[in-house]
Design a protein around this motif. Structure first.
Motif, PDB file in Angstrom:
ATOM      1  N   ARG A  53       6.229  15.102  -2.053  1.00  0.00           N
ATOM      2  CA  ARG A  53       5.302  15.888  -2.880  1.00  0.00           C
ATOM      3  C   ARG A  53       5.414  15.483  -4.338  1.00  0.00           C
ATOM      4  NH1 ARG A  53       5.961  21.664  -5.180  1.00  0.00           N
ATOM      5  NH2 ARG A  53       3.846  22.086  -5.940  1.00  0.00           N
ATOM      6  N   LEU A  54       6.635  15.302  -4.813  1.00  0.00           N
ATOM      7  CA  LEU A  54       6.831  14.934  -6.212  1.00  0.00           C
ATOM      8  C   LEU A  54       6.326  13.520  -6.475  1.00  0.00           C
ATOM      9  CD1 LEU A  54       7.843  15.981  -8.869  1.00  0.00           C
ATOM     10  CD2 LEU A  54      10.171  15.307  -8.230  1.00  0.00           C
ATOM     11  N   ALA A  55       6.524  12.611  -5.526  1.00  0.00           N
ATOM     12  CA  ALA A  55       6.025  11.243  -5.673  1.00  0.00           C
ATOM     13  C   ALA A  55       4.505  11.234  -5.754  1.00  0.00           C
ATOM     14  CB  ALA A  55       6.502  10.379  -4.507  1.00  0.00           C
ATOM     15  N   SER A  56       3.860  12.003  -4.899  1.00  0.00           N
ATOM     16  CA  SER A  56       2.397  12.080  -4.926  1.00  0.00           C
ATOM     17  C   SER A  56       1.896  12.611  -6.259  1.00  0.00           C
ATOM     18  CB  SER A  56       1.901  12.974  -3.781  1.00  0.00           C
ATOM     19  OG  SER A  56       2.225  12.407  -2.526  1.00  0.00           O
ATOM     20  N   ARG A 114       0.827  -1.203   0.000  1.00  0.00           N
ATOM     21  CA  ARG A 114       0.000   0.000   0.000  1.00  0.00           C
ATOM     22  C   ARG A 114       0.862   1.254   0.000  1.00  0.00           C
ATOM     23  NH1 ARG A 114      -5.363  -0.835   1.953  1.00  0.00           N
ATOM     24  NH2 ARG A 114      -5.731  -2.933   2.751  1.00  0.00           N
ATOM     25  N   ARG A 115       2.157   1.091   0.263  1.00  0.00           N
ATOM     26  CA  ARG A 115       3.032   2.231   0.510  1.00  0.00           C
ATOM     27  C   ARG A 115       3.895   2.577  -0.695  1.00  0.00           C
ATOM     28  NH1 ARG A 115       4.779  -0.092   6.487  1.00  0.00           N
ATOM     29  NH2 ARG A 115       2.668   0.019   7.387  1.00  0.00           N
ATOM     30  N   ILE A 116       3.300   2.530  -1.864  1.00  0.00           N
ATOM     31  CA  ILE A 116       4.052   2.833  -3.074  1.00  0.00           C
ATOM     32  C   ILE A 116       4.526   4.287  -3.086  1.00  0.00           C
ATOM     33  CG2 ILE A 116       1.931   3.299  -4.381  1.00  0.00           C
ATOM     34  CD1 ILE A 116       3.407   2.333  -6.872  1.00  0.00           C
ATOM     35  N   GLY A 117       3.732   5.176  -2.499  1.00  0.00           N
ATOM     36  CA  GLY A 117       4.132   6.579  -2.461  1.00  0.00           C
ATOM     37  C   GLY A 117       5.438   6.774  -1.721  1.00  0.00           C
ATOM     38  N   GLY A 118       5.554   6.160  -0.554  1.00  0.00           N
ATOM     39  CA  GLY A 118       6.791   6.267   0.217  1.00  0.00           C
ATOM     40  C   GLY A 118       7.959   5.625  -0.507  1.00  0.00           C
ATOM     41  N   ALA A 119       7.700   4.485  -1.177  1.00  0.00           N
ATOM     42  CA  ALA A 119       8.772   3.805  -1.916  1.00  0.00           C
ATOM     43  C   ALA A 119       9.275   4.681  -3.062  1.00  0.00           C
ATOM     44  CB  ALA A 119       8.273   2.468  -2.441  1.00  0.00           C
ATOM     45  N   LEU A 120       8.337   5.313  -3.777  1.00  0.00           N
ATOM     46  CA  LEU A 120       8.734   6.179  -4.882  1.00  0.00           C
ATOM     47  C   LEU A 120       9.472   7.407  -4.368  1.00  0.00           C
ATOM     48  CD1 LEU A 120       8.780   6.909  -7.853  1.00  0.00           C
ATOM     49  CD2 LEU A 120       6.462   7.822  -7.613  1.00  0.00           C
ATOM     50  N   ALA A 121       9.033   7.969  -3.255  1.00  0.00           N
ATOM     51  CA  ALA A 121       9.714   9.134  -2.676  1.00  0.00           C
ATOM     52  C   ALA A 121      11.161   8.791  -2.317  1.00  0.00           C
ATOM     53  CB  ALA A 121       8.956   9.621  -1.445  1.00  0.00           C
ATOM     54  N   ARG A 172      12.079  -2.302 -10.877  1.00  0.00           N
ATOM     55  CA  ARG A 172      12.664  -1.556 -11.994  1.00  0.00           C
ATOM     56  C   ARG A 172      11.650  -0.580 -12.595  1.00  0.00           C
ATOM     57  NH1 ARG A 172      17.665  -3.334 -13.045  1.00  0.00           N
ATOM     58  NH2 ARG A 172      18.179  -5.509 -12.594  1.00  0.00           N
ATOM     59  N   GLN A 173      10.373  -0.926 -12.528  1.00  0.00           N
ATOM     60  CA  GLN A 173       9.347  -0.002 -13.006  1.00  0.00           C
ATOM     61  C   GLN A 173       9.347   1.269 -12.158  1.00  0.00           C
ATOM     62  OE1 GLN A 173       5.966  -2.715 -12.787  1.00  0.00           O
ATOM     63  NE2 GLN A 173       5.839  -2.764 -15.023  1.00  0.00           N
ATOM     64  N   LEU A 174       9.495   1.106 -10.852  1.00  0.00           N
ATOM     65  CA  LEU A 174       9.530   2.277  -9.980  1.00  0.00           C
ATOM     66  C   LEU A 174      10.786   3.112 -10.241  1.00  0.00           C
ATOM     67  CD1 LEU A 174       7.413   3.099  -7.880  1.00  0.00           C
ATOM     68  CD2 LEU A 174       9.022   2.400  -6.106  1.00  0.00           C
ATOM     69  N   ASP A 175      11.896   2.441 -10.517  1.00  0.00           N
ATOM     70  CA  ASP A 175      13.120   3.169 -10.885  1.00  0.00           C
ATOM     71  C   ASP A 175      12.897   3.985 -12.153  1.00  0.00           C
ATOM     72  OD1 ASP A 175      14.499   2.156  -8.733  1.00  0.00           O
ATOM     73  OD2 ASP A 175      15.436   0.535  -9.870  1.00  0.00           O
ATOM     74  N   SER A 176      12.170   3.411 -13.113  1.00  0.00           N
ATOM     75  CA  SER A 176      11.916   4.116 -14.369  1.00  0.00           C
ATOM     76  C   SER A 176      11.051   5.353 -14.145  1.00  0.00           C
ATOM     77  CB  SER A 176      11.228   3.174 -15.369  1.00  0.00           C
ATOM     78  OG  SER A 176      12.070   2.085 -15.697  1.00  0.00           O
ATOM     79  N   VAL A 177      10.085   5.254 -13.238  1.00  0.00           N
ATOM     80  CA  VAL A 177       9.246   6.411 -12.924  1.00  0.00           C
ATOM     81  C   VAL A 177      10.080   7.501 -12.259  1.00  0.00           C
ATOM     82  CG1 VAL A 177       7.290   7.232 -11.564  1.00  0.00           C
ATOM     83  CG2 VAL A 177       7.145   5.046 -12.770  1.00  0.00           C
ATOM     84  N   ALA A 178      10.939   7.119 -11.325  1.00  0.00           N
ATOM     85  CA  ALA A 178      11.804   8.104 -10.673  1.00  0.00           C
ATOM     86  C   ALA A 178      12.744   8.761 -11.680  1.00  0.00           C
ATOM     87  CB  ALA A 178      12.612   7.436  -9.556  1.00  0.00           C
ATOM     88  N   ILE A 231      13.152   8.727  -5.516  1.00  0.00           N
ATOM     89  CA  ILE A 231      13.408  10.091  -5.985  1.00  0.00           C
ATOM     90  C   ILE A 231      14.488  10.747  -5.134  1.00  0.00           C
ATOM     91  CG2 ILE A 231      12.394  12.400  -6.206  1.00  0.00           C
ATOM     92  CD1 ILE A 231       9.739  10.995  -6.903  1.00  0.00           C
ATOM     93  N   GLY A 232      14.393  10.551  -3.815  1.00  0.00           N
ATOM     94  CA  GLY A 232      15.402  11.126  -2.927  1.00  0.00           C
ATOM     95  C   GLY A 232      16.792  10.586  -3.178  1.00  0.00           C
ATOM     96  N   SER A 233      16.869   9.309  -3.626  1.00  0.00           N
ATOM     97  CA  SER A 233      18.190   8.695  -3.847  1.00  0.00           C
ATOM     98  C   SER A 233      18.850   9.136  -5.151  1.00  0.00           C
ATOM     99  CB  SER A 233      18.062   7.172  -3.825  1.00  0.00           C
ATOM    100  OG  SER A 233      17.336   6.703  -4.952  1.00  0.00           O
ATOM    101  N   VAL A 234      18.036   9.666  -6.102  1.00  0.00           N
ATOM    102  CA  VAL A 234      18.615  10.068  -7.394  1.00  0.00           C
ATOM    103  C   VAL A 234      18.591  11.584  -7.593  1.00  0.00           C
ATOM    104  CG1 VAL A 234      18.033   7.869  -8.483  1.00  0.00           C
ATOM    105  CG2 VAL A 234      16.404   9.772  -8.615  1.00  0.00           C
ATOM    106  N   THR A 235      18.101  12.319  -6.604  1.00  0.00           N
ATOM    107  CA  THR A 235      18.066  13.785  -6.690  1.00  0.00           C
ATOM    108  C   THR A 235      18.570  14.372  -5.374  1.00  0.00           C
ATOM    109  OG1 THR A 235      15.833  14.050  -5.783  1.00  0.00           O
ATOM    110  CG2 THR A 235      16.005  13.608  -8.153  1.00  0.00           C
ATOM    111  N   ASP A 236      18.588  15.683  -5.317  1.00  0.00           N
ATOM    112  CA  ASP A 236      19.006  16.383  -4.096  1.00  0.00           C
ATOM    113  C   ASP A 236      17.807  16.861  -3.280  1.00  0.00           C
ATOM    114  OD1 ASP A 236      21.719  16.102  -4.719  1.00  0.00           O
ATOM    115  OD2 ASP A 236      21.698  17.911  -5.970  1.00  0.00           O
TER     116      ASP A 236
END
Length: 384
Positions: A94-97, A71-78, A123-129, A81-86
């Motif tokens: 916010r960006l994940a949402s 259920r926590r895809i939002g947190g996983a995506l965040a 890998r799909q989540l990595d592609s979205v990030a 995003i945090g790991s590949v950006t500053d």
């Protein structure tokens, strides 16, 4: 890429004897059961064995190549995003949402959760990030309306609709809010049933308080009961090769997925109360048939419960062989491939009957090799 000219189903028939155990609990905490053939049977739900199979995947295959369900895809995506950006945590959330908003997945009761489990590939989540990796600072500076407009231009839905990992391709995915993200399962798994009648039993246990004063305190620190039963289970699953090829868009990957599923389905077992019962066993029999027409579950072999005082597994194997032969004969079916692995004495009547029915008994790795060769040839012929 060419698909098989007709449907191709890989049927897997397994007999597995399990000692006293509580593999899969009902709402009362007791082993699940079902009435079949007029008697009570031990039952293990298909969901429980699919979960065990997917867990077994993670023990052998790189996690990044597999899926996760949460259920926590939002947190996983965040986090991605945090790991590949500053971006800081608040901006990454916010960006994940914003990225997930176009999927219109209903929100759950807790902030950041979805209303139901979402099955996606890592890998799909990595592609979205990666869609926002180089624009993160620019996007986060926009107001909500502008950010929504920019996100709509990105291929978020496409990233979740392509490049499916093996387990999503095998077990499928349903997204009620956005049917375009649905993936038709290539695999069906039956509820495992005992081939014979069972009785529910209870283990009465006590636990001693190690710190109680000797000579001054008596009695147990805890008292309880656990329901259990023991059974020889008939397990069945089928894989549609044509659907698997369609889901993965790669024929070699589809054949590999069949092989990996076969390995994990045969070797896995649900873990309920594993520490109390140490119930892990391996199957007595694995029979594989490849059919061009439809899947056929052979549970009808056990509609009349197996009985016997000298063991159930061999009698169940005999029943299975006879039912398989009878169905082929009466329906006029023709199989494309059969393979067999079993642990019964090679000189006994059961082994002879099984080999007459399913072919030469092979070690499990050789069974997999033969199946891979057959499926690869089938796909090559379809491509001509």
């Amino acid at each position: 890429m060419a698909l098989p000219p007709s449907r191709t189903y890989i049927d897997v028939h397994i007999l597995q004897t399990v000692p006293p155990a509580n593999l899969n609990r009902d709402d009362q905490g007791n082993p699940k059961e079902a009435y079949f053939g007029g008697v009570r049977r031990s039952r293990v739900s298909s969901q429980a064995w699919k979960r065990a199979t997917r867990t077994h995947f993670t023990e052998r295959l790189p996690q990044q190549d597999l899926a996760t369900r949460t259920r926590r895809i939002g947190g996983a995506l965040a986090k991605r995003i945090g790991s590949v950006t500053d971006l800081n945590t608040e901006d990454a959330n916010r960006l994940a949402s914003a990225l997930l908003a176009p999927l219109k997945i209903s929100a759950g009761k807790q902030e950041g959760d979805t209303a139901y489990l979402f099955f996606y590939g890592r890998r799909q989540l990595d592609s979205v990030a990666a869609l926002v990796k180089d624009r993160a600072a620019e996007l986060i500076a926009l107001d909500d309306e502008e950010l929504t407009a920019e996100i709509k231009q990105l291929s978020v839905q496409k990233e979740f609709s392509t490049g499916h990992p093996m387990d999503v391709a095998l077990f499928g995915r349903m997204v009620a809010d956005l049917p375009a993200l649905n993936v038709d399962a290539a695999t069906q798994v039956a509820h495992a049933l005992s081939t014979h009648a069972v009785e529910l039993e209870f283990d009465y246990f006590t636990a001693v308080d190690d710190e109680q004063e000797k000579g001054e305190e008596t009695g147990a620190g805890m008292i309880g009961t656990i329901g259990f039963n023991s059974a020889t289970l008939y397990r069945y699953a089928t894989v549609g090769l044509h659907q698997l090829v369609d889901n993965l868009t790669d024929e070699e990957a589809a054949v590999t997925a069949v092989e990996e599923f076969m390995t994990s389905f045969a070797r896995s077992i649900p873990s309920g109360y594993a520490n109390s019962f140490a119930h892990r066993t391996l199957p007595s029999l694995v029979a594989v048939t490849v059919r061009p027409d439809q899947p056929v579950n052979l549970v009808s072999a056990f509609e009349e419960p197996v009985t016997g005082s000298s063991g159930i597994a061999a009698a169940s194997a005999n029943r299975l062989a006879h039912e398989h032969t009878r169905i082929l004969s009466k329906w006029g079916d023709t199989l494309a491939f059969t393979a067999l692995c079993h642990t019964f004495p090679t000189t006994g009547d059961t082994a002879k009957l099984l080999e007459h029915t399913f072919g030469e008994a092979l070690p499990f790795p050789q069974l997999l090799n033969g199946l891979r060769t057959h499926l690869t040839d089938t796909l090559k012929q379809a491509a001509r």
